[in-house]
Design a protein around this motif. Structure first.
Motif, PDB file in Angstrom:
ATOM      1  N   VAL A   5       1.373  -1.361   0.508  1.00 39.37           N
ATOM      2  CA  VAL A   5      -0.061  -0.352   0.093  1.00 39.37           C
ATOM      3  C   VAL A   5       0.860   0.829   0.161  1.00 39.37           C
ATOM      4  O   VAL A   5       1.446   1.752   0.872  1.00 39.37           O
ATOM      5  CB  VAL A   5      -1.309   0.188   1.056  1.00 39.37           C
ATOM      6  N   THR A   6       0.673   2.230  -1.289  1.00 39.01           N
ATOM      7  CA  THR A   6       1.570   3.205  -1.372  1.00 39.01           C
ATOM      8  C   THR A   6       0.975   4.773  -1.105  1.00 39.01           C
ATOM      9  O   THR A   6       1.704   5.934  -1.016  1.00 39.01           O
ATOM     10  CB  THR A   6       2.138   3.056  -2.616  1.00 39.01           C
ATOM     11  N   THR A   7      -0.327   4.243  -0.968  1.00 39.27           N
ATOM     12  CA  THR A   7      -1.319   5.116  -0.737  1.00 39.27           C
ATOM     13  C   THR A   7      -2.491   5.366   0.016  1.00 39.27           C
ATOM     14  O   THR A   7      -2.504   4.729   0.509  1.00 39.27           O
ATOM     15  CB  THR A   7      -1.620   5.790  -2.341  1.00 39.27           C
ATOM     16  N   ILE A   8      -2.599   6.297   0.587  1.00 35.92           N
ATOM     17  CA  ILE A   8      -4.118   6.379   1.453  1.00 35.92           C
ATOM     18  C   ILE A   8      -4.639   7.701   1.367  1.00 35.92           C
ATOM     19  O   ILE A   8      -4.190   8.516   0.290  1.00 35.92           O
ATOM     20  CB  ILE A   8      -3.502   6.826   3.044  1.00 35.92           C
ATOM     21  N   ALA A   9      -5.965   7.210   0.698  1.00 36.37           N
ATOM     22  CA  ALA A   9      -7.406   8.126   0.693  1.00 36.37           C
ATOM     23  C   ALA A   9      -8.250   8.351   1.340  1.00 36.37           C
ATOM     24  O   ALA A   9      -8.757   7.011   1.341  1.00 36.37           O
ATOM     25  CB  ALA A   9      -7.680   8.007  -0.681  1.00 36.37           C
ATOM     26  N   VAL A  10      -8.497   9.195   2.034  1.00 34.15           N
ATOM     27  CA  VAL A  10      -9.653   9.490   2.348  1.00 34.15           C
ATOM     28  C   VAL A  10     -10.712  10.217   1.274  1.00 34.15           C
ATOM     29  O   VAL A  10     -10.640  11.112   1.123  1.00 34.15           O
ATOM     30  CB  VAL A  10      -9.514  10.394   3.797  1.00 34.15           C
ATOM     31  N   ILE A  11     -12.008   9.506   1.875  1.00 38.74           N
ATOM     32  CA  ILE A  11     -13.026   9.594   1.044  1.00 38.74           C
ATOM     33  C   ILE A  11     -14.286  10.782   2.698  1.00 38.74           C
ATOM     34  O   ILE A  11     -14.225  10.058   3.203  1.00 38.74           O
ATOM     35  CB  ILE A  11     -13.825   8.624   0.153  1.00 38.74           C
TER      36      ILE A  11
END
Length: 405
Positions: free
Chosen positions: A53-59
């Motif tokens: 996992v290289t990215t975290i995305a907040v929705i």
């Protein structure tokens, strides 16, 4: 963090009343306890993510994203973070498509945040992303217990984390809402909380911060009919998203009907970034209607030592005084010059906040300082600081329109 005021409240009685009210609030309003929490479980959960996992995305929208974004954008330029963090906080189709072009959804962990568990903006975006990535392990849902979102997450066997009791969205940056995405990308959340804890201790145990906050809050409340616009003038691009967070915190908390009258009150928040806004909004502050108070925020150590080269330019020799000057010194000289010019006016309420350096504990201190200030002003202008009926009215109308479709 140092705070210098260029005005006085001249009302010890009101200061004492505000302090006693805030002391009582601690038993019912959850954000006051957040600096003292144990974050072991959050860190352990963050460490369960795969190295792939290289990215975290907040929705999420509003309080579900603005606080974490403010901290991340403050720290990102000076810290080597091991994951990037993105925020889906708009139903603008161009924005959604643009964000998705920046990372691989198959190497991303998504945090879907909704206190109610049924936020229209959040779930319209989630549905679209889910159509591209349907693996439940790629998602963590953050919501209140027994919400529709919790039930959905359990239905698809996805992970669920909970918001603490009695913490509203705009006061939630130091809860799971902000701490989980920040920890996942490498922000030191223990230091973030330590900064907030320092301000809390100083305020409630009669330290330096107590006098500053009480004087400032009482002055704002006493003069809110005249100086009904409150400006932050932050002299660092890293504070751009802090200003956005402050605008929500201040506007949504203080723009209300008074509890014991039919009057509409509030202080309009304006977020400015120096020096670029010296060339726009400063003119309005300097010579416009005297309805604005201004807080300047400066940084002493930018962790960056670049200097203006020792170069003489033909016909521009008058600018050789810039040669060998560090940019960090120049930007603070610009700030000090504006402060001096406004003080010469004599009728513009000013104060300065100086942050020692760009660190987690300093941004934690600044954010908790503003949360306390918001609560104090809300009490003094007689509003319910923690509801948002004006926002809810629009949500109800939107849901009705959607049902008609």
């Amino acid at each position: 963090m140092k705070n210098k005021l260029y005005f006085n409240s001249n009302s010890r009685k009101e200061e004492q009343r505000a302090f006693e009210s805030i002391q009582k609030e601690q038993t019912s309003i959850g954000y006051y306890s957040l600096p003292d929490q144990d974050v072991t479980q959050i860190l352990e959960y963050s460490n369960t993510l795969s190295e792939d996992v290289t990215t975290i995305a907040v929705i999420g929208i509003g309080g579900s994203s603005l606080g974490a974004k403010a901290v991340y954008e403050f720290m990102k330029p000076v810290k080597d973070l091991h994951r990037k963090l993105y925020f889906f906080e708009s139903t603008d189709p161009i924005n959604i498509t643009d964000l998705l072009s920046k990372f691989d959804v198959n190497k991303t962990h998504f945090l879907v945040i909704s206190k109610s568990g049924s936020t229209v903006e959040t779930f319209s975006i989630y549905k679209y992303i889910y159509s591209l990535q349907s693996d439940p392990t790629a998602y963590t849902f953050i919501t209140d217990p027994d919400s529709p979102l919790e039930k959905y997450a359990k239905e698809i066997s996805a992970s669920v984390l909970y918001l603490p009791d009695n913490v509203g969205g705009r006061f939630s940056v130091l809860s799971t809402v902000g701490l989980v995405p920040l920890a996942m990308c490498g922000i030191d959340i223990n230091s973030l909380l330590a900064g907030a804890r320092f301000i809390k201790k100083s305020f409630f145990e009669h330290g330096y911060t107590q006098d500053m906050l009480l004087t400032k809050a009482v002055y704002y409340a006493k003069n809110h009919a005249q100086y009904n616009i409150n400006c932050i003038f932050a002299y660092s691009e890293t504070l751009k998203y802090f200003c956005q967070w402050y605008v929500q915190l201040w506007g949504e908390s203080l723009g209300k009907h008074q509890r014991h009258s039919a009057f509409h009150v509030g202080l309009t928040p304006i977020g400015l970034i120096g020096p670029k806004d010296q060339h726009s909004f400063l003119q309005l502050i300097m010579e416009g209607t005297r309805d604005k108070s201004v807080t300047f925020i400066k940084i002493e150590d930018f962790h960056e030592n670049i200097v203006i080269p020792d170069i003489t330019l033909p016909h521009l020799e008058m600018l050789d005084s810039l040669n060998n000057l560090p940019f960090s010194k120049l930007i603070n000289m610009q700030c000090d010059s504006v402060i001096e010019a406004l003080l010469d006016q004599g009728d513009i309420p000013l104060d300065t906040i100086t942050i020692q350096s760009v660190t987690e504990d300093n941004i934690g201190s600044l954010m908790f300082y503003y949360e306390l200030l918001t609560s104090l002003v809300g009490e003094l202008i007689d509003v319910n600081t923690y509801d948002q009926p004006g926002v809810e009215a629009g949500k109800i109308i939107l849901k009705s329109k959607l049902q008609e479709l």
